[in-house]
Design a protein around this motif. Sequence first.
Motif, PDB file in Angstrom:
ATOM      1  N   HIS A 114     -34.122 -37.779 -15.496  1.00 14.49           N
ATOM      2  CA  HIS A 114     -34.048 -39.215 -15.745  1.00 14.49           C
ATOM      3  C   HIS A 114     -34.094 -39.531 -17.222  1.00 14.49           C
ATOM      4  CE1 HIS A 114     -34.503 -43.513 -15.391  1.00 14.49           C
ATOM      5  NE2 HIS A 114     -35.608 -43.456 -16.122  1.00 14.49           N
ATOM      6  N   SER A 115     -34.889 -38.794 -17.965  1.00 16.91           N
ATOM      7  CA  SER A 115     -34.920 -39.038 -19.406  1.00 16.91           C
ATOM      8  C   SER A 115     -33.543 -38.829 -20.005  1.00 16.91           C
ATOM      9  CB  SER A 115     -35.919 -38.107 -20.068  1.00 16.91           C
ATOM     10  OG  SER A 115     -37.178 -38.232 -19.508  1.00 16.91           O
ATOM     11  N   LEU A 116     -32.902 -37.782 -19.603  1.00 17.24           N
ATOM     12  CA  LEU A 116     -31.570 -37.516 -20.134  1.00 17.24           C
ATOM     13  C   LEU A 116     -30.596 -38.617 -19.719  1.00 17.24           C
ATOM     14  CD1 LEU A 116     -31.272 -33.679 -19.500  1.00 17.24           C
ATOM     15  CD2 LEU A 116     -31.485 -34.824 -21.702  1.00 17.24           C
ATOM     16  N   SER A 117     -30.690 -38.991 -18.478  1.00 18.88           N
ATOM     17  CA  SER A 117     -29.766 -40.010 -17.986  1.00 18.88           C
ATOM     18  C   SER A 117     -29.979 -41.318 -18.721  1.00 18.88           C
ATOM     19  CB  SER A 117     -29.988 -40.234 -16.490  1.00 18.88           C
ATOM     20  OG  SER A 117     -29.868 -39.027 -15.771  1.00 18.88           O
ATOM     21  N   SER A 118     -31.212 -41.640 -18.930  1.00 16.72           N
ATOM     22  CA  SER A 118     -31.499 -42.907 -19.608  1.00 16.72           C
ATOM     23  C   SER A 118     -30.976 -42.882 -21.024  1.00 16.72           C
ATOM     24  CB  SER A 118     -33.017 -43.141 -19.587  1.00 16.72           C
ATOM     25  OG  SER A 118     -33.339 -44.438 -19.953  1.00 16.72           O
ATOM     26  N   GLU A 119     -31.170 -41.794 -21.676  1.00 14.90           N
ATOM     27  CA  GLU A 119     -30.670 -41.711 -23.037  1.00 14.90           C
ATOM     28  C   GLU A 119     -29.156 -41.762 -23.071  1.00 14.90           C
ATOM     29  OE1 GLU A 119     -32.289 -38.214 -24.895  1.00 14.90           O
ATOM     30  OE2 GLU A 119     -34.338 -38.807 -24.418  1.00 14.90           O
ATOM     31  N   MET A 120     -28.596 -41.062 -22.175  1.00 13.34           N
ATOM     32  CA  MET A 120     -27.136 -41.016 -22.171  1.00 13.34           C
ATOM     33  C   MET A 120     -26.571 -42.407 -21.914  1.00 13.34           C
ATOM     34  SD  MET A 120     -24.936 -38.063 -20.395  1.00 13.34           S
ATOM     35  CE  MET A 120     -24.371 -38.733 -18.851  1.00 13.34           C
ATOM     36  N   PHE A 121     -27.181 -43.097 -21.013  1.00 20.64           N
ATOM     37  CA  PHE A 121     -26.704 -44.434 -20.726  1.00 20.64           C
ATOM     38  C   PHE A 121     -26.854 -45.333 -21.934  1.00 20.64           C
ATOM     39  CE2 PHE A 121     -25.672 -48.131 -18.321  1.00 20.64           C
ATOM     40  CZ  PHE A 121     -26.481 -49.139 -18.812  1.00 20.64           C
ATOM     41  N   ASN A 122     -27.974 -45.256 -22.572  1.00 18.65           N
ATOM     42  CA  ASN A 122     -28.178 -46.118 -23.732  1.00 18.65           C
ATOM     43  C   ASN A 122     -27.188 -45.808 -24.834  1.00 18.65           C
ATOM     44  OD1 ASN A 122     -30.324 -47.589 -22.609  1.00 18.65           O
ATOM     45  ND2 ASN A 122     -31.825 -46.073 -23.291  1.00 18.65           N
ATOM     46  N   GLU A 123     -26.939 -44.550 -25.014  1.00 14.01           N
ATOM     47  CA  GLU A 123     -25.973 -44.193 -26.051  1.00 14.01           C
ATOM     48  C   GLU A 123     -24.582 -44.707 -25.702  1.00 14.01           C
ATOM     49  OE1 GLU A 123     -28.134 -39.978 -26.918  1.00 14.01           O
ATOM     50  OE2 GLU A 123     -25.979 -40.094 -27.323  1.00 14.01           O
ATOM     51  N   PHE A 124     -24.257 -44.488 -24.494  1.00 13.93           N
ATOM     52  CA  PHE A 124     -22.937 -44.951 -24.088  1.00 13.93           C
ATOM     53  C   PHE A 124     -22.847 -46.465 -24.189  1.00 13.93           C
ATOM     54  CE2 PHE A 124     -18.963 -44.099 -21.984  1.00 13.93           C
ATOM     55  CZ  PHE A 124     -18.647 -45.275 -21.344  1.00 13.93           C
ATOM     56  N   ASP A 125     -23.910 -47.114 -23.751  1.00 10.54           N
ATOM     57  CA  ASP A 125     -23.898 -48.566 -23.781  1.00 10.54           C
ATOM     58  C   ASP A 125     -23.763 -49.085 -25.193  1.00 10.54           C
ATOM     59  OD1 ASP A 125     -26.300 -51.158 -23.021  1.00 10.54           O
ATOM     60  OD2 ASP A 125     -24.094 -51.200 -22.857  1.00 10.54           O
ATOM     61  N   GLU A 126     -24.456 -48.478 -26.098  1.00 11.70           N
ATOM     62  CA  GLU A 126     -24.381 -48.912 -27.482  1.00 11.70           C
ATOM     63  C   GLU A 126     -23.000 -48.696 -28.054  1.00 11.70           C
ATOM     64  OE1 GLU A 126     -28.825 -47.728 -28.915  1.00 11.70           O
ATOM     65  OE2 GLU A 126     -27.222 -47.528 -30.413  1.00 11.70           O
ATOM     66  N   ARG A 127     -22.418 -47.607 -27.678  1.00 11.29           N
ATOM     67  CA  ARG A 127     -21.201 -47.204 -28.359  1.00 11.29           C
ATOM     68  C   ARG A 127     -19.958 -47.819 -27.749  1.00 11.29           C
ATOM     69  NH1 ARG A 127     -20.247 -42.959 -31.804  1.00 11.29           N
ATOM     70  NH2 ARG A 127     -18.075 -42.226 -31.817  1.00 11.29           N
ATOM     71  N   TYR A 128     -19.987 -47.929 -26.448  1.00  7.24           N
ATOM     72  CA  TYR A 128     -18.720 -48.282 -25.811  1.00  7.24           C
ATOM     73  C   TYR A 128     -18.767 -49.582 -25.036  1.00  7.24           C
ATOM     74  CZ  TYR A 128     -17.577 -43.425 -26.776  1.00  7.24           C
ATOM     75  OH  TYR A 128     -17.327 -42.234 -27.392  1.00  7.24           O
ATOM     76  N   ALA A 129     -19.988 -50.018 -24.684  1.00 10.30           N
ATOM     77  CA  ALA A 129     -20.011 -51.116 -23.730  1.00 10.30           C
ATOM     78  C   ALA A 129     -20.429 -52.439 -24.332  1.00 10.30           C
ATOM     79  CB  ALA A 129     -20.960 -50.768 -22.591  1.00 10.30           C
ATOM     80  N   GLN A 130     -20.509 -52.509 -25.617  1.00 13.75           N
ATOM     81  CA  GLN A 130     -20.983 -53.746 -26.220  1.00 13.75           C
ATOM     82  C   GLN A 130     -19.924 -54.825 -26.120  1.00 13.75           C
ATOM     83  OE1 GLN A 130     -24.088 -54.457 -27.349  1.00 13.75           O
ATOM     84  NE2 GLN A 130     -24.490 -52.458 -26.427  1.00 13.75           N
ATOM     85  N   GLY A 131     -20.396 -55.893 -25.630  1.00 12.96           N
ATOM     86  CA  GLY A 131     -19.528 -57.050 -25.589  1.00 12.96           C
ATOM     87  C   GLY A 131     -18.484 -57.010 -24.489  1.00 12.96           C
ATOM     88  N   ARG A 132     -18.543 -56.027 -23.677  1.00 15.14           N
ATOM     89  CA  ARG A 132     -17.518 -55.960 -22.643  1.00 15.14           C
ATOM     90  C   ARG A 132     -18.013 -56.527 -21.319  1.00 15.14           C
ATOM     91  NH1 ARG A 132     -13.335 -51.810 -23.933  1.00 15.14           N
ATOM     92  NH2 ARG A 132     -14.024 -50.880 -25.904  1.00 15.14           N
ATOM     93  N   GLY A 133     -19.264 -56.805 -21.257  1.00 15.97           N
ATOM     94  CA  GLY A 133     -19.754 -57.397 -20.022  1.00 15.97           C
ATOM     95  C   GLY A 133     -19.715 -56.455 -18.859  1.00 15.97           C
ATOM     96  N   PHE A 134     -19.911 -55.225 -19.124  1.00 12.01           N
ATOM     97  CA  PHE A 134     -19.849 -54.262 -18.040  1.00 12.01           C
ATOM     98  C   PHE A 134     -20.969 -54.493 -17.032  1.00 12.01           C
ATOM     99  CE2 PHE A 134     -16.279 -52.483 -19.486  1.00 12.01           C
ATOM    100  CZ  PHE A 134     -16.304 -51.476 -20.433  1.00 12.01           C
ATOM    101  N   ILE A 135     -22.041 -55.003 -17.535  1.00 13.43           N
ATOM    102  CA  ILE A 135     -23.200 -55.094 -16.675  1.00 13.43           C
ATOM    103  C   ILE A 135     -22.946 -56.097 -15.543  1.00 13.43           C
ATOM    104  CG2 ILE A 135     -24.267 -56.859 -18.095  1.00 13.43           C
ATOM    105  CD1 ILE A 135     -26.116 -54.005 -16.361  1.00 13.43           C
ATOM    106  N   THR A 136     -22.201 -57.062 -15.865  1.00 15.41           N
ATOM    107  CA  THR A 136     -21.951 -58.069 -14.841  1.00 15.41           C
ATOM    108  C   THR A 136     -21.141 -57.504 -13.683  1.00 15.41           C
ATOM    109  OG1 THR A 136     -19.981 -58.746 -16.053  1.00 15.41           O
ATOM    110  CG2 THR A 136     -22.036 -59.909 -16.527  1.00 15.41           C
TER     111      THR A 136
END
Lengths: 229, 611
Positions: free
Chosen positions: A60-82
């Motif tokens: 889970h630690s790895l997954s969480s980090e990976m997600f955060n990194e990806f989110d920072e890098r690729y998902a900003q402003g795209r509204g993926f979460i919605t």
Amino acid sequence: MSTAGATLAGLLLVILLVSNMFLSKKGVTSSPICPNGSISCQVSLGDLFDRAVKLSHYIHSLSSEMFNEFDERYAQGRGFITKAINSCHTSSLTTPEDKEQAQQIHHEDLLNLVMGVLNSWNDPLLHLVSEVQTIKEAPDTILWKAVEIEEQNKRLLEGMEKIVGRLHPGGLGNELYSRWSGLPSLQLPDEDSRLFAFYNLLHCLRRDSHKIDNYLKLLKCRLIHDSNC
Amino acid sequence: EKLGFMQYRQPPGKPELIKCRSPEKETFSCWWKPVSDGGLPTNYTLFYNNEGEESFYECPDYTTAGPNSCYFDKKHTSLWTIYNITIKATNEMGSNISEPHYVDVTYIVQPNPPVNLSLALNKHTDGKLYLLMNWSSPPLADVRSGWLTLEYELRLKPEEGEEWETIFVGQRTKYKVFSLIPGEKYIAQVRCKSDHGEWSKWSSESYIHLPKEFRLKDMMVWVFVAVLSSVICLIMIWMMGLKGINMVACILPPVPGPKIKGLDAHLLEAGKNEELLSALGCQGFPPTSDCEDLLVEFLEIDDSEDQQLMPNHEKGHPNKNLKSGNKETDSDSGRGSCDSPSLLLEKCKESRIPPAEFQTPDFSETQVKAAGKSSQETQNRDPELKLPDFNSDGVKSSTWPGTQLASSQIPKGSYHNIVEVCKVAFSAMNVNVSAIRMGNEEKHPSKYSKNIETICEGEMTQRRKGESFHSKAKADQALQWLLPNEKSPFLSDKPMDYVEIHKVNQNGALAVLPKQKENSDKTEIYPIPGTTKEYAKVTRVVDNNVLVLMPESRVQGMPVFQEPPKESAQSLHQSQAEKNMSYCLTAPSEFRLQTGGLEYMDPNSFMCSFK
């Protein structure tokens, strides 16, 4: 250039895999107490659970980090979460959603669920490793984390099977499994869609790994420490 | 309140969710930032939508978490689901809705700080002192079931320190700290974190004051240093002793004695100094050895009617003579010139008569002891002999054992060893009188007596030379001691004559001059060998602080000493006419004649015939 990059990425991956074999002593893997699974040598159930909990925590630690990194890098402003609502392939598995539910469920069922989720992620993880490399300028950290997660997940599965074998030698019966069919979305030509596919996958991975970790800790305290951790 | 024009009666601004937090992964709360209300009361509503559900719900609790908050209790909290939260601000003019916030309770866990942080000092098995820190998980967190897994972190710092030392502890709720400074006061705090959540705030500070550690190692170092330094000192002292360095003399140089003008003490020290003697005009000096007895004066307290003269031929043990019980009266009193006072004083100082050895003048045993006890008693009461007392009341018989003894015993004609008396006096001056023992004369070494004799003689000579020489009160007192005061019952009431000691001829006889004419007759009774009258012994001490000298008994025979004490009791008065009759002593031999009667002495008479 892409081929050169791919070659380089592949080479890097190979190096990572090789180094992983020698260097992956991050407190998760431990030298086997019972090599070759000899019958006479038995690891205690507590030790099995300790290992399992360690693995699940690590994953889970790895997954969480990976997600955060990806989110920072690729998902900003795209509204993926919605869009990532009810999009996990494992949502078909009804799992407890709070403490009361988790404490009410029988440990066998909980174990079953854990096994089902773990099994359901075997395939996605495998493809994640292969597909994440195709992401443009994917940072190495994401790459090796994907590899690590996939590796550890297999170990966790083995450990859980041992535990289940101890607790229920006849097997659990219902083999829960959710099939993942998200591979094509990872290979979409549209970058945006593809990225969302990755985002979703990583988001679900983070959630499910947390679930597994939580359930296993619950089970450990309940079964090994008699709810007195 | 006054508002800006733009802000007057406007719909509310757009609310914004600040944060949502779950302390135990069972409930959670959200807080929003109040917006500009446009001057109108604003109502906030929070709507949320659960993942997988279509409908929106309103916040179940606006108050528990405080103002501008929404509290989701356990019923309304689901894990592993995304909450879509929006806040709507409404006033008269309108409403405004915030942006949606997506919240998954799983990832907003921040526990409360740990509680009950206790600090205790314990002793480890190897004797080391360590700090044991104990704390408890926050009350709401369910760690026992495993639902929440907490990890803890400590931080410590000395009270005066600036930087904290942070220690990650893990899931345990106790920790041992070893590396602390004794004597310091420490502050400690603890915080916790959910296994995948955020760190809590630091707990309240806990204090502990470490005691100063007594380390055996430190004490051992000091002990070692002390032992080493003492060993070094001992070695140094021993080496100095080997080399004969007199440290005492170095540190405390001896006080130079009074010097007679024109008389070099060192010359006298050398012994028979022909040159000096010739310069002084003495003839036939120094007396030969057989004259020792002449100079040895015996003070004898007669306990009986008998007036006997003490034979003084026993030079070596004058005490014994006294002890023998021979009581002889010596009606003569004479005075003898002494050695250079400085010489005698110096010698006295060197001899350093120990108090234990000091002994009173010889007295008959019985009398001595009887009187001695009484005097001792008085003296014991006043162990410290106070010299000034002498001067104030004269010679107190109580303080002078000799006097006391004599007073009780001597009717007349007792022989007193001036030497002993002088010794008494001098030693009493120097040492505690309580140390004076009476009746131990037999143990008294002759040499000891001689030393005292020198002292006494020196004192007396000094005294005789006049008040000017008496730079020291000691001398006065010594001499006073030697001579009984008027009240002293030491002597009989018979008047005495005082004679002046002219000199001591080679035969050891003292040449004395009568002080008064009335005594001159008496003095003539005492044959004087040679050209001058010679008195060798002090029969008694007149209450005028005068020693009565007797003529030499050895040469003259007993009859000489059969003189009634009264006759012998002569104060040593020197007639000024007799100037050349001074008696000179040069060598520290047995020629020691103490004379008392300071008041009676004419320095001139005592002066060696310098002329």
